[in-house]
Design an enzyme around this catalytic site. Sequence first.
Site, mmCIF file in Angstrom:
data_model
loop_
_atom_site.group_PDB
_atom_site.id
_atom_site.type_symbol
_atom_site.label_atom_id
_atom_site.label_comp_id
_atom_site.label_asym_id
_atom_site.label_seq_id
_atom_site.Cartn_x
_atom_site.Cartn_y
_atom_site.Cartn_z
ATOM 1 N N GLY A 383 1.319 13.816 1.030
ATOM 2 C CA GLY A 383 1.187 13.589 -0.532
ATOM 3 C C GLY A 383 -0.320 13.422 -0.903
ATOM 4 N N PRO A 384 -0.679 13.757 -2.115
ATOM 5 C CG PRO A 384 -0.415 13.829 -4.598
ATOM 6 C CD PRO A 384 0.232 14.158 -3.159
ATOM 7 C CB SER A 385 -6.023 11.006 -1.359
ATOM 8 O OG SER A 385 -6.800 10.160 -2.456
ATOM 9 N N GLY A 386 -3.947 8.439 -3.123
ATOM 10 C CA GLY A 386 -3.764 7.779 -4.200
ATOM 11 C C GLY A 386 -2.470 7.767 -4.612
ATOM 12 N N GLY A 387 -1.607 8.494 -3.951
ATOM 13 C CA GLY A 387 -0.362 8.389 -4.220
ATOM 14 C C GLY A 387 0.752 7.232 -3.943
ATOM 15 C CB THR A 390 -2.593 3.010 2.267
ATOM 16 O OG1 THR A 390 -3.000 4.114 2.826
ATOM 17 C CG2 THR A 390 -3.217 1.980 2.897
ATOM 18 C CD GLU A 515 -5.187 9.509 5.413
ATOM 19 O OE1 GLU A 515 -6.405 9.513 5.315
ATOM 20 O OE2 GLU A 515 -4.615 9.747 4.290
HETATM 21 N N1 LIG Z 1 -5.337 -4.068 -2.917
HETATM 22 C C1 LIG Z 1 -5.051 -3.290 -3.947
HETATM 23 N N2 LIG Z 1 -5.198 -3.569 -5.465
HETATM 24 C C2 LIG Z 1 -4.804 -2.938 -6.379
HETATM 25 N N3 LIG Z 1 -4.534 -1.685 -6.401
HETATM 26 C C3 LIG Z 1 -4.616 -1.083 -5.072
HETATM 27 C C4 LIG Z 1 -4.871 -1.738 -3.950
HETATM 28 N N4 LIG Z 1 -4.731 -0.960 -3.021
HETATM 29 C C5 LIG Z 1 -4.211 0.261 -3.483
HETATM 30 N N5 LIG Z 1 -4.434 0.140 -4.909
HETATM 31 C C6 LIG Z 1 -4.100 1.188 -5.817
HETATM 32 O O1 LIG Z 1 -2.833 1.795 -5.315
HETATM 33 C C7 LIG Z 1 -2.712 3.097 -5.457
HETATM 34 C C8 LIG Z 1 -2.160 3.767 -4.128
HETATM 35 O O2 LIG Z 1 -3.146 3.438 -3.257
HETATM 36 P P1 LIG Z 1 -2.867 3.939 -1.557
HETATM 37 O O3 LIG Z 1 -1.439 3.101 -1.373
HETATM 38 O O4 LIG Z 1 -3.882 3.662 -0.973
HETATM 39 O O5 LIG Z 1 -2.696 5.509 -1.784
HETATM 40 P P2 LIG Z 1 -2.943 6.495 -0.506
HETATM 41 O O6 LIG Z 1 -2.755 5.790 0.928
HETATM 42 O O7 LIG Z 1 -1.550 7.401 -0.715
HETATM 43 O O8 LIG Z 1 -4.008 7.326 -0.758
HETATM 44 C C9 LIG Z 1 -3.953 3.503 -5.681
HETATM 45 O O9 LIG Z 1 -4.018 3.943 -7.152
HETATM 46 C C10 LIG Z 1 -5.039 2.416 -5.786
HETATM 47 O O10 LIG Z 1 -6.074 2.322 -6.765
HETATM 48 MG MG LIG Z 2 -4.129 5.818 2.334
#
Ligand SMILES: Nc1ncnc2c1ncn2[C@@H]1O[C@H](COP(=O)(O)OP(=O)(O)O)[C@@H](O)[C@H]1O
Ligand SMILES: [Mg+2]
Length: 590
Positions: A383-387, A390, A515
């Site tokens: 999926g798109p990043s930021g989804g 993680t 990743e």
């Molecule tokens: N420790 C954190 N505190 C606040 N917001 C977070 C934190 N980590 C990630 N985010 C927010 O959560 C959303 C999802 O991030 P993440 O799970 O890293 O996405 P992905 O891994 O799919 O790219 C993002 O909008 C990011 O800004």
């Molecule tokens: Mg990630």
Amino acid sequence: MQHDFMRNELIVQKKLNKHDLKKFIRLIWSTDLSKSLLFIGLIGSVLTTATQLMIPLVTQRFIDGVELDFFTPKMIAGIIAVFVIQVLLDAMSNFILHKVGHQVIAGLRSFLWKKVTRLPVKFFDQYASGEVVSRITNDTIIVQNLITSFFPQFITGVITVIGVFFILIFMDWQMTLVMLIAIPLVTILVKPLGNKIALISKEMQDETAVFSGKIQQTISEARLMKSSTAEPYEKEKGKRGINRLYKIGLKEARYMSLIAPLMYTLMMGIIVLVIGYGGYRVAQGVMSTGSLVAFLLYLFQVIFPAVTFMNFFMQIQKAAGATNRIIDILDEEEEPTEVGEEVDITNLPLHFENVSFEYTEGNPILKNIQFTTNPGEKIAFAGPSGGGKTTLFALIERFYEPKSGQIIAGTIPVQDISIASWRRQIGYVSQENAMMSGTIRENLCYGLPKDTKISDDELWKVAEMAYAKGFIESFPDGLDERIGERGIKLSGGQRQRINIARAFLRNPKILMMDEATASLDSQSERIVSQALNKLMEGRTTFVIAHRLSTIIDANKILFIDNGEITGIGTHEELLSTHPMYGLFAKQQLN
Ligand SMILES: Nc1ncnc2c1ncn2[C@@H]1O[C@H](COP(=O)(O)OP(=O)(O)O)[C@@H](O)[C@H]1O
Ligand SMILES: [Mg+2]
């Protein structure tokens, strides 16, 4: 450009009060200080102080020459012996009191450090690391100064003052009353100053912590600063912090410089009073010259403690302020890592039941996540990043708790399983390629129980599986090569492979790869993927894919978009049902 870093400091701006003092004493008492040593040290102080109190009395006899034959050679030898013993005793009790002080500090630092290691990820998200460091080092030094130097001085001071007071009352109570005028004067003039200084120095502590936090951040991202040519900006930012500290320092100096002359003048005033009134009484024949001299000597003996009292009360307020921050950290809620059942999660399916999560109130990151994995399956997330991929891993790792819904292993909600036992069974290769400074060997074995013996053969085997053997062999020190802070001497791909080898070594029941092969070239990625496939046999694996080619063979692919699962299925199924996945595939796979 005003770019503000974390201004989420550990600052509680409140006035210091009695309650803080109580907390301070309770905190000190809770450290592992030896009460018997403290007692022995105090007894030693009492004895030496008592000996010192005899000096003016002996002098009085000497001057008044009442019994000249009192000073026989034997007597003089005796007096010298007493003085030698007194010096030794004083040194010994000083040492013992210092030792107790150091015990208290070591105890406090151990508390704090243990606490910090046990705080949840949430805490570290919130506070700048340099600031926390400053709390552990600087704030404890304030408490240390109080305990190791001011406290012993205070104790001997109290004993001296009380002793002198009784001797003087006994010698000449009217003269003593004249001296007592000093007490209200000191209280009125000096105490408000002391309070003011305490508040300023608390401000100083807070500002120092903030400053440490900021410069540490810059130093640890020195490369970013250089590549962004941000040196001038950093220079200015640092200067602002330094100036703030300078101004607070000046404010403190202004009040501090008033204290000494005030105390000095007060003391001179009292001495003049005592000599004047005493001279008058000697002339009247009510008092002997010897007594007057003894009186003055006693007065000198209490001047030093009087000054230390002032210092002590200022220091104790400072320390109470520092204690507040230490207690703030100690009061933070720990991760209850050992609470809960030890559960073997081999062959248990994992259910996400309607899990939602947000980092900050009202800003949902994951919404109603629902899926089940069977043991041994390879589950992929795309999926798109930021989804939120993680973040979902962070929930599985139990860095955070879901806001609602739950994760269930077999039939047991994970929150009933002890975090320690849970994490021990999970291998997590994170997106950041995090490394500790030290050697490759230390990094591979990091976190394994102290008594596990791991042979070089085993280490080389996992290194080979992770396609890391080649580059480790090329280092002059091999497994014992030092890799610098955060593994800075390795390439991103090398760090990643060491992390993968590490996960192999732990032989986890669940493997999570965020990743994980992103910075490998396609040649080595293929080999690592093969190793991973071997490793995945019989265990559940979660993979976040940066390239769809690595997850085509997954049992299930979950497409996560904006915190929601918008599709679950195999590669083929998603291709035909999920337009966005189709788009992803089209961009990447040909
Ligand atoms: N420790 C954190 N505190 C606040 N917001 C977070 C934190 N980590 C990630 N985010 C927010 O959560 C959303 C999802 O991030 P993440 O799970 O890293 O996405 P992905 O891994 O799919 O790219 C993002 O909008 C990011 O800004
Ligand atoms: Mg990630």
